[in-house]
Design an enzyme around this catalytic site. Structure first.
Site, PDB file in Angstrom:
ATOM      1  CG  ASP A 668     -17.231  12.430  -5.939  1.00 49.56           C
ATOM      2  OD1 ASP A 668     -17.215  13.634  -6.274  1.00 49.56           O
ATOM      3  OD2 ASP A 668     -17.088  11.478  -6.741  1.00 49.56           O
ATOM      4  NE  ARG A 728     -17.882  13.325 -20.006  1.00 47.95           N
ATOM      5  CZ  ARG A 728     -17.082  13.316 -18.957  1.00 47.95           C
ATOM      6  NH1 ARG A 728     -16.530  14.453 -18.523  1.00 47.95           N
ATOM      7  NH2 ARG A 728     -16.802  12.191 -18.337  1.00 47.95           N
TER       8      ARG A 728
END
Length: 737
Positions: A668, A728
């Site tokens: 990330d 999800r």
């Protein structure tokens, strides 16, 4: 020669022995004090108002003997507030004083009662009266009324107030009788003018030996003297002090437009509230509901007059009040079409618990004043209605016993103190400006902040209050109480109550709740409460933050399923559901494409099917959420690291087999990342989860409302595991990029 003579040789001795009595036969002794049982207080009350009961209560406190004239009679003395009148009081005094005319040792004190309180006792009054050395002493006033042309006829006064006020006087009974026996006018003639003409007549003034209480030692009229009088706490007592003359008046008269100031003094004098003992009258004349078999019947008036955040919770609170539901009726006025869905959901629940529910919707097009009049009539017209409890939708009652507490306090009108969190804004005013609007009383801040606790007589209250049903059917039986000139409905109600002499109280003896801010409530979104983190932070936290969040810091419930991957509760079920609903309502999912105009450079190396918080105007709310709720956790788990709480990328990701089922391994672009599960594995989807490859560690059962927190770049290479079926949702932020 006539008179008395003194021989020269004895002159010095005589002066030494009798310095003030050079003549034989002169009395050198001070007059003996008058016994307190020789003082009779006389007042006139054709009805027993709240002001009358307060007067009698203060008289009882000091053990005054009080004779009340006119009880049960019709009042024919005119409108004393706005015009001349009051002659009926003199006529009644004339009749009663005939019985005391020959009692030379009796001292009679006349005073008004509706707007007077005693601040001292009989002994103090008599001592000051004797010191005045006149047969009759009238209250003094700085304002001449009703005939200003009589000013030149008043004796000149160099220090003190010059003019007579008929609201109070004290004198020996025969001399008071000589004054009132001169009355030969009508009941609606003016008592003030009558007594004035007696006083300004030099012959009568000297013959009866009348003076005025120029320095307010006995009587304090507040009209024209507002700046002179202050509240003083000394030796455990509360007194009103005249700072101009450094005197402590005994009878305080809120004449004319000063009744609100008198009510303020009455909250403390005589010793109603002291710094040492607090509220001494809070338990006076209360009732105990625990001792009754059947609770009083209460009609609850609910008013939704503007779009209001957190309304479903407000309505649900009504059903959690600690009060028998069979004793409740509901009147609901909803002005907003926006809230009709909330009302319907509530009605479907409430109808099983509360038998009578009347709903007036936006289609009726009622003004707020008309709706409030209708709600009050809902109780007024029902003889079985014992109390009317009015609650606005911007009130958050956190105390289930609020209704019982207010009933037990046993006042005609009483409101619980509610304030805006962290602010001085509340549902009452302690004073009014000259034009009838807000002014801050000396004690306002102390009452709001709980430094002074009690039950307070106030000029204005709103939002939530309790009124006795019998009060609505007697003093307040007019239907149009919420309409008055161009005033707002709440101000109209309070002004009408004040003019009727009905006291309004505010209680801060308990924690009752708070007020919402509705000013900037934007209803253009799907779940508008999500944006309330700035306006109503406490309510936002209650609704959207997981109830176990505080245990992160008290019970160390943070889990670490993988190295330096921390797992903790953050969102409530409602937060997760509403965030998903908001994104689905917006509907513009990115589709997981590499080319992305929403980000700098326009290219996403590891794309997800997502919607950015910025796209739904939630960015500022989300960043504030990070600073308020994520940053403290960061400091706990990454000791020594202080986050800036800033993130360029904040988004909700949607995984499904049809669109994007997984995410390839990546780092990330953050110092650390949060990843919040927004729905339930096993119920809403199968599969999914996150695998940290360097540690060969997977988390395959994420909990709804719980967040992962892990380092971003460098150490924590990870991937999104495949979703096998269902959908999800996760919320992600790359913090401190």
């Amino acid at each position: 020669m006539g008179g008395c003579t003194v021989k020269p040789q004895l002159l010095l001795l005589a002066l030494v022995l009798h310095p003030w009595n050079p003549c034989l036969g002169a009395d050198s002794e001070k007059p003996s004090s008058i016994p307190t049982d020789k003082l009779l207080v006389i007042t006139v009350a054709t009805k027993e108002s709240d002001g009358f009961h307060r007067f009698m209560q203060s008289a009882k406190y000091f053990n005054y003997t009080v004779k009340v004239l006119g009880q049960g009679e019709e009042w024919r003395g005119g409108d004393g507030i706005n015009s001349i009148g009051g002659g009926q009081k003199v006529r009644l005094m004339k009749e009663v004083m005939e019985h005391y005319a020959d009692q030379d040792d009796l001292v009679v004190m006349f005073t008004e009662c509706f707007d007077v309180i005693f601040a001292g006792g009989p002994e103090e009054v008599l001592k000051k009266f004797q010191k005045a050395n006149h047969k009759v002493v009238f209250a003094a006033d700085g304002i001449l009324w009703p005939d200003k042309r009589l000013a030149d006829k008043y004796p000149v006064v160099h220090i003190g107030k010059r003019y007579l006020n008929s609201g109070g006087f004290i004198g020996y009974a025969p001399y008071v009788n000589r004054i009132v026996q001169q009355w030969n006018l009508q009941d609606n003639d003016d008592d003030q003018l009558f007594y004035t003409k007696v006083y300004i007549d030099p012959l009568k003034r000297e013959a009866i030996n009348i003076t005025l209480d120029h320095k307010c030692k006995i009587f304090q009229t507040l009209n024209g003297a507002v700046d002179e009088v202050v509240l003083k706490f000394e030796n455990g007592k509360a007194r009103a002090k005249n700072t101009f003359y450094e005197t402590l008046p005994v009878a305080i008269n809120g004449n004319g437009p000063t009744k609100i100031l008198l009510n303020y003094f009455g909250n403390y004098v005589p010793n109603s509230w002291t710094q040492d003992n607090g509220c001494t009258l809070c338990e006076f004349d209360t009732v105990d509901l625990s001792a009754v078999d059947v609770h009083p019947n209460v009609s609850i008036g609910v008013f939704i007059e503007q779009p209001t955040p957190f309304l479903p919770r407000f309505l649900d609170i009504l059903l959690t009040l600690d009060y028998p539901k069979e004793a409740l009726k509901l009147f609901i006025h909803n002005k907003e079409v926006y809230h009709e869905k909330d009302i319907k959901v509530f009605f479907d629940k409430a109808k099983h618990e509360i038998k009578t529910i009347k709903i007036v919707g936006p289609e009726e097009n009622l003004s707020q004043a008309e709706a409030r009049n209708m709600g009050m009539d809902f109780c007024r017209q029902d003889e079985k209605c014992d109390y009317y409890f009015s609650v606005d939708a911007d009130v958050v009652l956190t105390n289930p016993r609020t209704l019982k507490i207010l009933i037990e306090q046993n006042r005609k009108i009483i409101a619980p103190l509610v304030t805006r969190h962290g602010k001085l804004w509340s549902n009452f005013w302690g004073a009014l400006s000259p034009d009838g609007y807000y002014a801050r009383s000396e004690d306002y801040v102390d009452i709001v902040q709980g430094n002074r606790v009690g039950v307070w007589n106030v000029p204005y209250m709103a939002n939530v209050y309790l009124i006795k049903g019998k009060t609505l059917r007697s003093e307040m039986n007019e239907r149009n109480y919420f309409v008055r000139d161009k005033l707002d409905p709440d101000m109209a109600l309070c002004r009408n109550a004040r003019e009727m002499g009905v006291f309004m109280y505010i209680s801060n003896r308990h924690e009752f709740g708070r007020l919402l801010s509705t000013a900037n409530y934007n209803t253009s979104h799907y779940n508008n409460d999500l944006w309330q983190i700035f306006e109503n932070p406490v309510d936002w936290k209650e609704k959207y933050i997981n109830r176990d969040y505080s245990k992160i810091f008290t019970e160390n419930i943070v889990e670490q399923p993988c190295p330096d991957v921390f797992w903790f509760p953050i969102f409530s079920e409602k937060a997760c559901d509403e965030l998903v609903e908001e994104m689905e309502h917006y509907g513009k999912w990115s589709g997981g494409k590499h080319h992305d105009s929403r980000i700098s450079g326009g290219y996403e190396n590891v794309p997800t099917d997502d919607i950015h918080m910025k796209q739904v105007d939630l960015e500022n709310v989300w960043l504030h959420f990070i600073r308020e709720f994520i940053a403290p956790v960061t400091l706990k788990v990454f000791a020594g690291y202080y986050t800036k709480g800033f993130a360029l990328l904040n988004f909700v990701v949607k995984y499904s087999p049809e669109r994007q089922r997984s995410l390839r391994p990546h780092h990330d672009a953050s110092t650390f990342t949060i990843n919040i599960a927004l729905n339930n594995v096993g119920e809403d989807f199968q599969g999914g989860g996150c695998k940290f490859l360097r540690y060969n560690c997977s988390i395959e059962s994420p909990r709804k409302g719980w967040s992962f927190m892990h380092p971003g770049r460098l150490t924590h290479l990870h991937e999104g595991l495949p979703v096998k079926n269902g959908t999800r949702y996760i919320a992600v932020s790359f913090i401190d990029p």
